[in-house]
Design a protein around this motif. Structure first.
Motif, mmCIF file in Angstrom:
data_model
loop_
_atom_site.group_PDB
_atom_site.id
_atom_site.type_symbol
_atom_site.label_atom_id
_atom_site.label_comp_id
_atom_site.label_asym_id
_atom_site.label_seq_id
_atom_site.Cartn_x
_atom_site.Cartn_y
_atom_site.Cartn_z
ATOM 1 N N VAL A 106 82.186 -61.167 -36.622
ATOM 2 C CA VAL A 106 82.651 -59.996 -36.260
ATOM 3 C C VAL A 106 82.618 -59.093 -37.467
ATOM 4 O O VAL A 106 83.296 -59.338 -38.496
ATOM 5 C CB VAL A 106 83.913 -59.795 -35.428
ATOM 6 N N PRO A 107 81.944 -57.891 -37.453
ATOM 7 C CA PRO A 107 82.064 -56.880 -38.441
ATOM 8 C C PRO A 107 83.488 -56.643 -38.713
ATOM 9 O O PRO A 107 84.472 -56.132 -38.036
ATOM 10 C CB PRO A 107 81.296 -55.583 -37.887
ATOM 11 N N GLY A 108 83.563 -56.370 -40.379
ATOM 12 C CA GLY A 108 85.012 -56.434 -40.573
ATOM 13 C C GLY A 108 85.649 -57.623 -41.189
ATOM 14 O O GLY A 108 86.630 -57.639 -42.212
ATOM 15 N N LYS A 109 85.257 -58.869 -40.723
ATOM 16 C CA LYS A 109 85.909 -59.765 -41.023
ATOM 17 C C LYS A 109 85.499 -60.089 -42.517
ATOM 18 O O LYS A 109 84.302 -60.106 -42.892
ATOM 19 C CB LYS A 109 85.480 -61.031 -40.054
ATOM 20 N N LEU A 133 85.452 -68.175 -42.212
ATOM 21 C CA LEU A 133 86.189 -66.879 -42.299
ATOM 22 C C LEU A 133 87.596 -67.164 -42.448
ATOM 23 O O LEU A 133 88.315 -68.172 -42.059
ATOM 24 C CB LEU A 133 86.011 -66.372 -40.872
ATOM 25 N N PHE A 134 88.316 -66.132 -42.954
ATOM 26 C CA PHE A 134 89.522 -65.954 -43.176
ATOM 27 C C PHE A 134 90.369 -65.623 -42.031
ATOM 28 O O PHE A 134 89.828 -64.137 -41.768
ATOM 29 C CB PHE A 134 90.048 -65.166 -44.637
ATOM 30 N N GLU A 135 91.176 -66.072 -41.400
ATOM 31 C CA GLU A 135 91.858 -65.503 -40.212
ATOM 32 C C GLU A 135 93.361 -65.900 -40.616
ATOM 33 O O GLU A 135 93.714 -66.877 -40.679
ATOM 34 C CB GLU A 135 91.293 -66.297 -39.020
ATOM 35 N N ALA A 136 94.031 -64.677 -40.269
ATOM 36 C CA ALA A 136 95.612 -64.655 -40.295
ATOM 37 C C ALA A 136 96.288 -65.419 -39.470
ATOM 38 O O ALA A 136 97.181 -66.175 -39.897
ATOM 39 C CB ALA A 136 96.025 -63.517 -40.538
ATOM 40 N N ASP A 137 95.803 -65.923 -38.423
ATOM 41 C CA ASP A 137 96.541 -66.695 -37.630
ATOM 42 C C ASP A 137 96.260 -68.293 -37.583
ATOM 43 O O ASP A 137 96.781 -68.836 -36.761
ATOM 44 C CB ASP A 137 96.260 -66.120 -36.100
ATOM 45 N N ARG A 138 95.334 -68.552 -38.544
ATOM 46 C CA ARG A 138 95.093 -70.035 -38.826
ATOM 47 C C ARG A 138 95.749 -70.402 -39.934
ATOM 48 O O ARG A 138 95.476 -69.975 -40.864
ATOM 49 C CB ARG A 138 93.455 -70.255 -38.847
ATOM 50 N N ALA A 139 96.555 -71.338 -39.826
ATOM 51 C CA ALA A 139 97.418 -71.839 -40.897
ATOM 52 C C ALA A 139 97.568 -73.488 -41.341
ATOM 53 O O ALA A 139 98.229 -74.035 -41.314
ATOM 54 C CB ALA A 139 98.796 -71.610 -40.787
ATOM 55 N N ASP A 140 96.306 -74.040 -40.786
ATOM 56 C CA ASP A 140 96.155 -75.553 -40.533
ATOM 57 C C ASP A 140 95.624 -76.005 -42.149
ATOM 58 O O ASP A 140 95.470 -74.967 -42.851
ATOM 59 C CB ASP A 140 95.078 -75.888 -39.734
ATOM 60 N N ASP A 145 93.939 -73.871 -48.865
ATOM 61 C CA ASP A 145 92.929 -72.937 -50.229
ATOM 62 C C ASP A 145 93.104 -71.486 -49.992
ATOM 63 O O ASP A 145 93.275 -70.814 -50.947
ATOM 64 C CB ASP A 145 91.951 -73.799 -50.601
ATOM 65 N N PHE A 146 92.491 -71.093 -48.801
ATOM 66 C CA PHE A 146 92.304 -69.765 -48.677
ATOM 67 C C PHE A 146 93.436 -68.861 -48.497
ATOM 68 O O PHE A 146 93.263 -67.828 -48.580
ATOM 69 C CB PHE A 146 91.239 -69.809 -47.665
ATOM 70 N N LEU A 147 94.411 -69.576 -47.944
ATOM 71 C CA LEU A 147 95.899 -68.744 -47.810
ATOM 72 C C LEU A 147 96.541 -68.415 -49.078
ATOM 73 O O LEU A 147 97.281 -67.793 -49.285
ATOM 74 C CB LEU A 147 96.734 -69.223 -46.868
#
Length: 717
Positions: A106-109, A133-140, A145-147
């Motif tokens: 999705v554009p903007g991600k 992709l970096f998604e704020a609601d994924r915390a597994d 590393d990406f958080l």
């Protein structure tokens, strides 16, 4: 718990371990933990897209700007086109028959995108890239590393993207136990270095930027110490054998030569000549590197050193990388010496010596004569290729070995030279290069040599105008290249056309790029096309020696207008009437090599022209390198620019051959203080314990970091 020597299958599973080994040559815990991040990013920070290279497997952090779908014209299927941006430049990504990805792209991600850089319609793109992709609601766990605040980006390969490597590193660090630190505690205290366990954790999962910097400092020291220990051991070994002293002999052939010189020696030539003269008079073997620009007078310095040895009743040998250059050196030395180099001939000077040429492809009769002159001592100066250091070549008393263009010779060949002295003595060794080397590189690549530099520019040399010709962007310029060559020939001058390949061998480049242009293809095309009517000759390294010599003589005599050649003309070839050079596929050559090649023109009273022909696209590192060559003719400045543009470790040549490089963090440009301090420490340690018996950790570190089985690449940079 896991140690650095442990294999990875038990820790990561057979499938993942095999993927790491296949893609990156990583097999042990140490291999993995020394596969350092290429760079780091902070959340919200994007990666510069500028500088990506064709064929490179790159990972970029970018934002999706646009996504569109279209049908393939040639066959059924779809292409999903995506444009990502770093805010300054855009990069196209193409997914074939993967229309379902449109829902998540999705554009903007923002995310990490990894793939092999290719070109489509003269635009860089990634085809079917892997992404995270970096998604704020994924915390597994996979996103840990990406958080984090500091995100490591690893050198990746097909099937093993950066985030997969990061996950493997995290699994290993969770069970890592570093038993003994190889760096001695007193050395760590003196230089305020972190312990190894803390450094390995901090380089991969830093708590903050200060933690990362402390980790990098320690691991740079590991690399610097490993290299400097090798060279300290080599220096110790080199001086452990005595050498026969060769003091200046008043009234000898050297004095006679100096009186006849038709010019005054420069201050640099006199100063370095005095240093070499003192070395030759010592009972320890000289090991000196003499660097200087093309035409700066290295040959005269070397000849004066050889004559000092001849005055002591001994022999001197000069090794050249090619037979063409060896033959030219022999002719040049004879011309400079005149009757002082005609021993045994009518009209020779009273104290004359003899210059003998020996190459591997000489006829049997000629070769036998040369070998007899060498073994009898009749030849005071011997010139040849590596054939000189073969076992069946015997010297009467070799006192000095001069190696021209050191980077063409491996460590084994140079060591073979050192054993060619008489009895238990070593000959003195002087190595020369026309490739200017920054001080830090000299300390790291030629660490067992004392370094002297002739920095004066050649007197009376004409200027050389260099221009990059980007034929992919400006195809009309291609015809103009050959018009310029015709213009130079029309003025009575001559030109070189240089190609990367001969043409009778399979191309060595196994990438998706087209094969490099070849002499045997380009020469007939020019002769029957753009340069029809001109006298075109061909020269390459696999021609019979007599044919090569005949071509060079014809070109030197003005009987050829254009010489189409490989890099066999890179060093030593001197044709003052040659004013133009066209280097085809210039992007296939290094900065130093381009500078060397360019030095073949402008050697007379007329200005020189060098055209760097390339299909490399604007904005790539390759074009930056060519622009650097275009911008200056100062070899010392170019060597620094070249170093700035290279990836860490490439300076030692290992990365270009696909092998692991020992230097991954150490910057030869920015870490001069680390290199100098580690050199001093290594020297002190080796003087106390040459075999590192008391420093087993350091001995193992040398093996880990530099990989001794391939340590010869240190000598081949």
């Amino acid at each position: 718990m896991a140690g650095l020597r442990d294999k990875l299958p038990l820790l990561l599973g057979a499938k993942t371990a095999k993927a790491l080994a296949t893609a990156l040559g990583i097999e042990t815990v140490s291999d993995l933990l020394r596969h350092y991040p290429r760079r780091y990013a902070e959340r919200g920070e994007l990666t510069d897209i500028a500088g990506l290279e064709l064929g490179e497997h790159a990972t970029v952090m970018a934002r999706i700007e646009k996504v569109s779908k279209r049908r393939m014209k040639s066959r059924n299927g779809t292409i999903l086109d995506m444009v990502i941006t770093d805010g300054k430049r855009r990069l196209t990504c193409a997914f074939f028959n993967q229309a379902w990805r449109e829902k998540e792209l999705v554009p903007g991600k923002t995310g990490l995108f990894a793939g092999k850089v290719s070109a489509f319609r003269d635009t860089l793109q990634l085809t079917n890239p892997e992404y995270e992709l970096f998604e704020a609601d994924r915390a597994d766990e996979a996103m840990d590393d990406f958080l984090a605040a500091i995100i490591p980006v690893y050198p990746a390969a097909q099937g093993m993207p950066s985030w997969s490597i990061g996950k493997c590193v995290r699994q290993v660090l969770d069970v890592l136990e570093v038993d003994d630190d190889p760096m001695p505690a007193d050395l760590r205290r003196l230089h305020k270095l972190a312990d190894l366990d803390n450094a390995l954790r901090g380089i991969h999962r830093p708590e903050n930027w200060a933690h990362l910097e402390a980790s990098r400092k320690r691991l740079k020291w590991d690399e610097a110490m490993a290299v400097q220990l090798i060279f300290a051991q080599r220096r110790h070994s080199a001086i452990s054998r005595p050498a026969k002293p060769n003091p200046h002999v008043s009234g000898g052939i050297l004095d006679a030569f100096d009186k006849r010189l038709p010019f005054d020696l420069t201050a640099g030539q006199r100063g370095i000549g005095d240093e070499i003269a003192a070395d030759l008079a010592s009972e320890h073997p000289m090991n000196r590197l003499l660097q200087g620009e093309v035409g700066s007078g290295k040959t005269v310095v070397a000849l004066r050193a050889m004559l000092q040895v001849v005055d002591n009743g001994r022999q001197a040998a000069m090794l050249a990388p090619t037979e063409v250059l060896a033959a030219q050196h022999a002719r040049s030395l004879r011309e400079m010496l005149g009757d002082l180099g005609q021993a045994g001939e009518l009209g020779a000077a009273e104290n004359a010596t003899k210059v003998t040429l020996l190459t591997g492809s000489m006829g049997a009769k000629e070769r036998k004569k040369a070998l007899l002159e060498i073994v009898s001592g009749e030849a005071g100066i011997v010139v040849g290729t590596h054939a000189l250091i073969q076992d069946h070549v015997e010297f009467a008393d070799l006192g000095l070995a001069v190696v021209d263009e050191q980077h063409r010779f491996g460590v084994e060949q140079r060591d073979a030279l050192r054993t060619r002295g008489s009895g238990d003595t070593s000959p003195h060794v002087l190595v020369m290069t026309a490739t200017p080397i920054p001080r830090t590189v000299a300390m790291t690549v030629y660490g067992d040599l004392e370094v002297s530099a002739l920095r004066e520019m050649p007197v009376g040399r004409s200027p050389i105008k260099t221009t990059v010709v980007p034929v992919a962007e400006k195809p009309a310029w291609f015809d103009r290249i050959w018009q310029r060559v015709r213009e130079e020939v029309g003025k009575g001058h001559q030109a070189y056309v240089v190609c990367p390949r001969i043409g009778d061998e399979p191309p060595s480049d196994k990438s998706d790029k087209r094969p490099p242009l070849a002499v045997l293809d380009v020469a007939p095309d020019l002769e029957n096309g753009a340069l029809q009517g001109l006298r075109v000759g061909v020269l390459h390294g696999r021609m019979p020696p007599d044919d090569k010599d005949a071509v060079m003589r014809a070109f030197s005599a003005g009987k050829l207008d254009v010489l189409v050649a490989t890099t066999v003309i890179e060093v030593g070839v001197n044709v003052p009437n040659a004013t133009a050079m066209v280097i085809m596929d210039a992007d296939r050559f290094g900065v130093s090599q381009l500078h060397q090649l360019r030095g073949r023109v402008g050697r007379g009273s007329n200005p020189g022209l060098c055209l760097l022909v390339t299909e490399a696209l604007d904005g790539t590192t390759t074009r930056e390198r060519l622009a650097a060559v275009e911008s200056t003719t100062d070899g010392f400045e170019l060597s620094r620019l070249d170093l700035e543009l290279r990836r860490e470790g490439d300076i030692l040549g290992a990365a270009q051959s696909g092998k692991r490089s020992g230097l991954k963090l150490l910057s030869l440009l920015r870490d001069e203080d680390v290199i100098a301090a580690s050199r001093a420490s290594a020297q002190e340690i080796v003087e106390q314990d040459p075999d590192l018996k008391k420093y087993r950790g350091l001995a193992q570190m040398v093996a880990d970091v530099v990989d001794l089985e391939r340590a010869e690449y240190l000598e081949k940079s």
